[in-house]
Design a protein around this motif. Sequence first.
Motif, PDB file in Angstrom:
ATOM      1  N   ILE A 148     -10.796  11.144  31.264  1.00 29.66           N
ATOM      2  CA  ILE A 148     -12.092  10.620  31.699  1.00 29.66           C
ATOM      3  C   ILE A 148     -11.923   9.666  32.875  1.00 29.66           C
ATOM      4  N   SER A 149     -10.855   8.867  32.843  1.00 26.95           N
ATOM      5  CA  SER A 149     -10.616   7.897  33.913  1.00 26.95           C
ATOM      6  C   SER A 149     -10.000   8.539  35.160  1.00 26.95           C
ATOM      7  N   HIS A 150      -9.796   9.886  35.117  1.00 26.60           N
ATOM      8  CA  HIS A 150      -9.227  10.632  36.248  1.00 26.60           C
ATOM      9  C   HIS A 150      -7.815  10.163  36.601  1.00 26.60           C
ATOM     10  N   MET A 151      -7.065   9.770  35.575  1.00 26.20           N
ATOM     11  CA  MET A 151      -5.652   9.460  35.799  1.00 26.20           C
ATOM     12  C   MET A 151      -4.955  10.740  36.258  1.00 26.20           C
ATOM     13  N   ILE A 153      -6.383   1.242  28.770  1.00 25.68           N
ATOM     14  CA  ILE A 153      -6.122   2.139  29.903  1.00 25.68           C
ATOM     15  C   ILE A 153      -6.197   1.361  31.213  1.00 25.68           C
ATOM     16  N   ARG A 154      -7.227   0.510  31.345  1.00 30.95           N
ATOM     17  CA  ARG A 154      -7.405  -0.247  32.582  1.00 30.95           C
ATOM     18  C   ARG A 154      -6.268  -1.242  32.808  1.00 30.95           C
ATOM     19  N   SER A 155      -5.789  -1.880  31.739  1.00 33.27           N
ATOM     20  CA  SER A 155      -4.785  -2.926  31.892  1.00 33.27           C
ATOM     21  C   SER A 155      -3.365  -2.387  31.971  1.00 33.27           C
ATOM     22  N   ARG A 156      -3.079  -1.310  31.235  1.00 34.92           N
ATOM     23  CA  ARG A 156      -1.707  -0.801  31.170  1.00 34.92           C
ATOM     24  C   ARG A 156      -1.509   0.506  31.939  1.00 34.92           C
ATOM     25  N   GLY A 157      -2.603   1.153  32.334  1.00 28.15           N
ATOM     26  CA  GLY A 157      -2.476   2.399  33.066  1.00 28.15           C
ATOM     27  C   GLY A 157      -1.859   3.497  32.218  1.00 28.15           C
ATOM     28  N   MET A 198      -7.563   9.255  20.790  1.00 31.84           N
ATOM     29  CA  MET A 198      -8.504   9.059  21.882  1.00 31.84           C
ATOM     30  C   MET A 198      -7.868   8.888  23.259  1.00 31.84           C
ATOM     31  N   MET A 199      -6.653   8.348  23.307  1.00 27.93           N
ATOM     32  CA  MET A 199      -6.080   7.959  24.597  1.00 27.93           C
ATOM     33  C   MET A 199      -5.948   9.120  25.583  1.00 27.93           C
ATOM     34  N   PRO A 200      -5.525  10.325  25.157  1.00 23.79           N
ATOM     35  CA  PRO A 200      -5.438  11.420  26.137  1.00 23.79           C
ATOM     36  C   PRO A 200      -6.780  11.740  26.788  1.00 23.79           C
ATOM     37  N   ALA A 201      -7.836  11.818  25.975  1.00 26.04           N
ATOM     38  CA  ALA A 201      -9.156  12.109  26.534  1.00 26.04           C
ATOM     39  C   ALA A 201      -9.613  10.993  27.464  1.00 26.04           C
ATOM     40  N   LEU A 202      -9.357   9.742  27.086  1.00 28.86           N
ATOM     41  CA  LEU A 202      -9.761   8.621  27.937  1.00 28.86           C
ATOM     42  C   LEU A 202      -8.987   8.620  29.250  1.00 28.86           C
ATOM     43  N   ALA A 203      -7.729   9.044  29.200  1.00 33.69           N
ATOM     44  CA  ALA A 203      -6.958   9.163  30.440  1.00 33.69           C
ATOM     45  C   ALA A 203      -7.587  10.214  31.350  1.00 33.69           C
ATOM     46  N   SER A 260      -2.054  17.019  26.106  1.00 37.19           N
ATOM     47  CA  SER A 260      -2.426  17.648  27.372  1.00 37.19           C
ATOM     48  C   SER A 260      -3.808  18.294  27.284  1.00 37.19           C
ATOM     49  N   VAL A 261      -4.097  18.935  26.151  1.00 38.22           N
ATOM     50  CA  VAL A 261      -5.421  19.532  25.959  1.00 38.22           C
ATOM     51  C   VAL A 261      -6.477  18.440  25.876  1.00 38.22           C
ATOM     52  N   GLY A 262      -6.179  17.354  25.145  1.00 33.86           N
ATOM     53  CA  GLY A 262      -7.118  16.241  25.077  1.00 33.86           C
ATOM     54  C   GLY A 262      -7.406  15.661  26.449  1.00 33.86           C
ATOM     55  N   TYR A 263      -6.379  15.565  27.275  1.00 34.46           N
ATOM     56  CA  TYR A 263      -6.546  15.087  28.650  1.00 34.46           C
ATOM     57  C   TYR A 263      -7.483  16.002  29.430  1.00 34.46           C
ATOM     58  N   GLU A 264      -7.263  17.313  29.328  1.00 32.91           N
ATOM     59  CA  GLU A 264      -8.099  18.260  30.071  1.00 32.91           C
ATOM     60  C   GLU A 264      -9.549  18.218  29.608  1.00 32.91           C
ATOM     61  N   ILE A 265      -9.753  18.041  28.302  1.00 28.55           N
ATOM     62  CA  ILE A 265     -11.127  17.933  27.782  1.00 28.55           C
ATOM     63  C   ILE A 265     -11.807  16.712  28.382  1.00 28.55           C
ATOM     64  N   GLY A 266     -11.107  15.582  28.370  1.00 29.91           N
ATOM     65  CA  GLY A 266     -11.682  14.373  28.956  1.00 29.91           C
ATOM     66  C   GLY A 266     -11.920  14.510  30.440  1.00 29.91           C
ATOM     67  N   HIS A 267     -10.985  15.168  31.140  1.00 28.94           N
ATOM     68  CA  HIS A 267     -11.100  15.320  32.587  1.00 28.94           C
ATOM     69  C   HIS A 267     -12.289  16.189  32.967  1.00 28.94           C
ATOM     70  N   HIS A 268     -12.532  17.255  32.186  1.00 30.42           N
ATOM     71  CA  HIS A 268     -13.589  18.200  32.542  1.00 30.42           C
ATOM     72  C   HIS A 268     -14.976  17.759  32.035  1.00 30.42           C
ATOM     73  N   TYR A 269     -15.038  17.136  30.872  1.00 29.98           N
ATOM     74  CA  TYR A 269     -16.339  16.801  30.284  1.00 29.98           C
ATOM     75  C   TYR A 269     -16.748  15.353  30.525  1.00 29.98           C
ATOM     76  N   GLY A 270     -15.797  14.514  30.871  1.00 32.38           N
ATOM     77  CA  GLY A 270     -16.112  13.154  31.250  1.00 32.38           C
ATOM     78  C   GLY A 270     -16.697  12.306  30.131  1.00 32.38           C
ATOM     79  N   PRO A 271     -17.446  11.254  30.496  1.00 31.28           N
ATOM     80  CA  PRO A 271     -17.966  10.290  29.523  1.00 31.28           C
ATOM     81  C   PRO A 271     -18.918  10.881  28.480  1.00 31.28           C
ATOM     82  N   ARG A 272     -19.386  12.114  28.697  1.00 32.70           N
ATOM     83  CA  ARG A 272     -20.278  12.724  27.702  1.00 32.70           C
ATOM     84  C   ARG A 272     -19.620  12.806  26.339  1.00 32.70           C
ATOM     85  N   ILE A 273     -18.300  12.930  26.317  1.00 32.55           N
ATOM     86  CA  ILE A 273     -17.580  13.006  25.045  1.00 32.55           C
ATOM     87  C   ILE A 273     -17.826  11.756  24.213  1.00 32.55           C
ATOM     88  N   LEU A 274     -17.914  10.610  24.873  1.00 32.17           N
ATOM     89  CA  LEU A 274     -18.045   9.342  24.166  1.00 32.17           C
ATOM     90  C   LEU A 274     -19.410   9.166  23.526  1.00 32.17           C
TER      91      LEU A 274
END
Length: 218
Positions: A132-135, A105-109, A125-130, A72-86
């Motif tokens: 970043i993709s605004h899932m 992520i794109r194929s399986r959601g 990586m998957m939580p942050a990527l989720a 959940s924290v990884g998700y929030e980091i990705g959601h707030h900071y976006g592609p800059r993390i990558l």
Amino acid sequence: MHTITDWLGSLSGPVVYAVVAALVFCEDALFVGFVLPGETAVVIGGVLASQGKVSVYWLALAVVLAAIAGDSVGYEIGHHYGPRILETRPLRRHRDRVEKAQGMIRSRGAAAVFFGRFVAFFRAMMPALAGISHMPYRRFLPFNALGGLVWGTGFTLLGYFAGSAYTKVEHQVGRAIAVFIAGAVIAALIVWHLQRRRHQRAAEQPPGSDERGKPGDD
């Protein structure tokens, strides 16, 4: 591995729970799975539980909660900071695998969050990527919780039963043979891991390329 086991075994029960849970949490929230995969700590914790140093039930609960919270924290980091993390240095070195995770992520959601938990790099990586993709988090959470439950319980029990089996073998046939059997199992796991890594590299290699040079080289 033996040194880590000895160190954890020297700690008191509550501290073991805290250390294992912290490693699982940080792997998902802060990407430290590149250094020490959380599943390693969980399996070692399970072995200690088989020795009676901690409760397997409380350990499994701590691992599952840490996995869900870390994702959940990884998700929030990705959601707030976006592609800059990558663009951070550690992740630039793994660009191909990051792109593969993004494709998943794109194929399986949201299901990619569940399946990704069982592969070390994707688990980190998957939580942050989720994010970043605004899932939507309401879609992310059920798969996150299910993955944390299955993975956390499964690897805790793997360590627990492996430790119990070792103790039983040692009691029946002696320490030397038990060590030999354990060594054979570890060797088989190493060979399997190396073969899987080789297959993964081959799958990630661009079409038309080979190991001798650039794509299209003769």
